[in-house]
Design a protein around this motif. Structure first.
Motif, PDB file in Angstrom:
ATOM      1  N   LEU A 156     -72.112  26.978 -34.745  1.00  0.00           N
ATOM      2  CA  LEU A 156     -71.690  25.583 -34.887  1.00  0.00           C
ATOM      3  C   LEU A 156     -70.338  25.439 -35.591  1.00  0.00           C
ATOM      4  O   LEU A 156     -69.777  24.345 -35.619  1.00  0.00           O
ATOM      5  CB  LEU A 156     -72.741  24.784 -35.662  1.00  0.00           C
ATOM      6  CG  LEU A 156     -74.067  24.529 -34.929  1.00  0.00           C
ATOM      7  CD1 LEU A 156     -75.023  23.772 -35.837  1.00  0.00           C
ATOM      8  CD2 LEU A 156     -73.833  23.762 -33.637  1.00  0.00           C
ATOM      9  N   PHE A 157     -69.821  26.531 -36.147  1.00  0.00           N
ATOM     10  CA  PHE A 157     -68.536  26.446 -36.844  1.00  0.00           C
ATOM     11  C   PHE A 157     -67.444  25.914 -35.916  1.00  0.00           C
ATOM     12  O   PHE A 157     -66.716  24.977 -36.258  1.00  0.00           O
ATOM     13  CB  PHE A 157     -68.129  27.834 -37.375  1.00  0.00           C
ATOM     14  CG  PHE A 157     -68.927  28.287 -38.554  1.00  0.00           C
ATOM     15  CD1 PHE A 157     -68.521  27.979 -39.841  1.00  0.00           C
ATOM     16  CD2 PHE A 157     -70.084  29.027 -38.383  1.00  0.00           C
ATOM     17  CE1 PHE A 157     -69.261  28.404 -40.942  1.00  0.00           C
ATOM     18  CE2 PHE A 157     -70.823  29.454 -39.470  1.00  0.00           C
ATOM     19  CZ  PHE A 157     -70.413  29.141 -40.756  1.00  0.00           C
ATOM     20  N   GLY A 158     -67.323  26.532 -34.758  1.00  0.00           N
ATOM     21  CA  GLY A 158     -66.308  26.119 -33.790  1.00  0.00           C
ATOM     22  C   GLY A 158     -66.512  24.702 -33.271  1.00  0.00           C
ATOM     23  O   GLY A 158     -65.584  23.880 -33.331  1.00  0.00           O
ATOM     24  N   PRO A 159     -67.704  24.358 -32.740  1.00  0.00           N
ATOM     25  CA  PRO A 159     -67.927  23.004 -32.220  1.00  0.00           C
ATOM     26  C   PRO A 159     -67.713  21.912 -33.261  1.00  0.00           C
ATOM     27  O   PRO A 159     -67.131  20.870 -32.956  1.00  0.00           O
ATOM     28  CB  PRO A 159     -69.396  23.056 -31.756  1.00  0.00           C
ATOM     29  CG  PRO A 159     -69.643  24.480 -31.430  1.00  0.00           C
ATOM     30  CD  PRO A 159     -68.840  25.253 -32.429  1.00  0.00           C
ATOM     31  N   LEU A 160     -68.156  22.133 -34.489  1.00  0.00           N
ATOM     32  CA  LEU A 160     -68.010  21.106 -35.526  1.00  0.00           C
ATOM     33  C   LEU A 160     -66.539  20.839 -35.836  1.00  0.00           C
ATOM     34  O   LEU A 160     -66.116  19.680 -35.956  1.00  0.00           O
ATOM     35  CB  LEU A 160     -68.742  21.536 -36.806  1.00  0.00           C
ATOM     36  CG  LEU A 160     -70.266  21.477 -36.749  1.00  0.00           C
ATOM     37  CD1 LEU A 160     -70.872  22.121 -37.986  1.00  0.00           C
ATOM     38  CD2 LEU A 160     -70.757  20.033 -36.617  1.00  0.00           C
TER      39      LEU A 160
END
Length: 458
Positions: A156-160
């Motif tokens: 979720l690091f990238g999408p957030l």
């Protein structure tokens, strides 16, 4: 029981697989510790702990004989709970991150989506840092169900971060299709479900690297996270720097662009550090410090965002006002300077700088400049601060150095001395000129002349 008898028992236990062989490991570990044989004590202690998950053996007084040995220090570092200044510092950062993640959502007049995405982004970092604290302090053995808790948000690091930038770069509206970005996380959680539902003992074995499925879980997490981070890093770069986008980084105020660039840069450094961390875990690069480096980068990210939220809360309202401007607006809000007069004074100031080159006067100051503008000193300062986003001295130095570089470039034969150029553009001494020149161009006047000579020689 003598050492010889114990060794005989150990040999027999290995051959006959006696049920009490584990206790023999314990006896051999303690005996070798008492006999000051740290190498053997280390081997048998590990065998005992790996089979029983009983770390209390290290509290036995027998180890006092070898407590200064490297082998015993390794055992303590690997199994005994400890808390030092570094672990306290990282715990403090994690708590700051969690505090920010909660409080940012209570701010008023803010974009609810940008608040949600940035709070979850910081929260994910803080969760990873917290797990790191449990790792370096060995308290993870006391709370085995915290094992791999950060993997819950690993993808979720990238999408957030991507959706945070979308929410502050353009008008964002939630669409059902956006849920597809969560599918990789759901797939990873399904794959890792057997690990999460494992017993405490099985999770401790994973921590000790003696569980059969441990390497498989680690490999899948690492590979999937690298792919996710790489994809979203590219998507964020396109979103921020693609010139065709009306709100790209090149079409927004420089202070807002700086904030976004800094977040993106720290994120890129994290991605690189995570790659090296993965290489170290899988013995491509044998350095445990790679783990520390990626956590350090994550901590910098958390502190930077939390700091900006404190000194510049408007940054999360999509109404970014630079701190300098906030101070100026408070300072000048009662000046009575109208928009029309402000524009007129700005145009007159540009004329003084470009046509009359008042910056060449070595005694120029704000008072003299305001007299030339036929206005007050206060108004002159406001015009410079609001329209040029710098103070009087920064503005004068910028024009002086620009003029100096022009003179040096046109000096084809190199007949001018540096001090002559300094006097020509308004400086009273060479030292001040050199400092201002290097600050503006990153080169000293001599280095600048040398670089120009190289260009002319080609």
């Amino acid at each position: 029981m003598t050492q010889l008898e114990l060794l005989t028992l150990y040999h027999d236990a290995l051959l006959t697989k006696r049920n009490d062989s584990i206790q023999i490991f314990k006896k051999l570990a303690l005996l070798n510790a008492e006999l000051e044989q740290p190498d053997d004590a280390y081997v048998f202690t590990k065998k005992y702990i790996n089979n029983t998950l009983d770390f209390s053996i290290l509290n036995n007084g027998a180890y006092e004989s070898i407590e200064d040995s490297n082998q015993y220090k390794k055992l303590k570092k690997k199994y005994i709970a400890n808390f030092n200044w570094l672990s306290f510092l990282y715990l403090y950062v994690a708590l700051i991150g969690f505090f920010f993640s909660v409080t940012i959502n209570f701010t008023k007049k803010s974009n609810k989506f940008s608040k949600l995405f940035i709070s979850c982004f910081v929260g994910a970092h803080s969760l990873f840092i917290l797990e790191f604290v449990l790792y370096i302090t060995n308290y993870r053995y006391n709370f085995p169900h915290t094992y791999r808790i950060s993997s819950l948000v690993a993808l979720l690091f990238g999408p957030l971060l991507y959706f945070y930038f979308r929410s502050v770069t353009r008008t964002y509206k939630f669409k059902i299709v956006h849920l597809f970005h969560v599918l990789p996380t759901i797939a990873l959680l399904i794959f890792l479900f057997p690990m999460y539902q494992a017993s405490s003992a099985e999770k401790v074995k994973m921590m000790l690297d003696i569980h059969a499925d441990k390497i498989t879980f680690d490999s899948v997490i690492f590979i999937s996270k690298v792919i996710s981070l790489s994809i979203y890093t590219v998507l964020i770069g396109i979103l921020l720097f693609h010139k065709k986008k009306g709100n790209s980084i090149g079409n927004i105020p420089k202070y807002e662009a700086k904030w976004k660039k800094n977040i993106y840069r720290i994120h890129i450094i994290y991605v690189i550090s995570y790659l090296f961390y993965g290489f170290s875990v899988f013995d491509v690069l044998g350095s445990v410090y790679m783990y520390y480096i990626q956590v350090l980068v994550m901590s910098i990210m958390v502190i930077y965002i939390a700091y900006m939220a404190y000194v510049q809360p408007d940054i999360f309202k999509n109404q970014f006002i630079p701190l300098r401007d906030q101070l100026f607006s408070e300072k000048y809000q009662k000046s009575g300077l109208t928009d029309a007069l402000s524009k007129e004074l700005k145009e007159n100031l540009i004329k003084l700088l470009v046509e009359e080159k008042v910056y060449k006067e070595n005694n120029i100051n704000l008072e003299r400049l305001s007299q030339k503008l036929n206005t007050t000193r206060h108004n002159a300062s406001q015009i410079i601060n609001e329209h040029f986003e710098m103070n009087f001295f920064e503005l004068i130095n910028k024009f002086r150095i620009k003029e100096a570089t022009r003179i040096l470039i046109e000096d084809v034969h190199g007949s001018l001395n540096i001090i002559d150029v300094a006097y020509e553009v308004g400086y009273n001494n060479k030292v001040t000129f050199n400092k201002a020149f290097k600050k503006e161009t990153s080169l000293t006047p001599s280095e600048f002349i040398h670089s120009q000579n190289k260009v002319k020689a080609k």
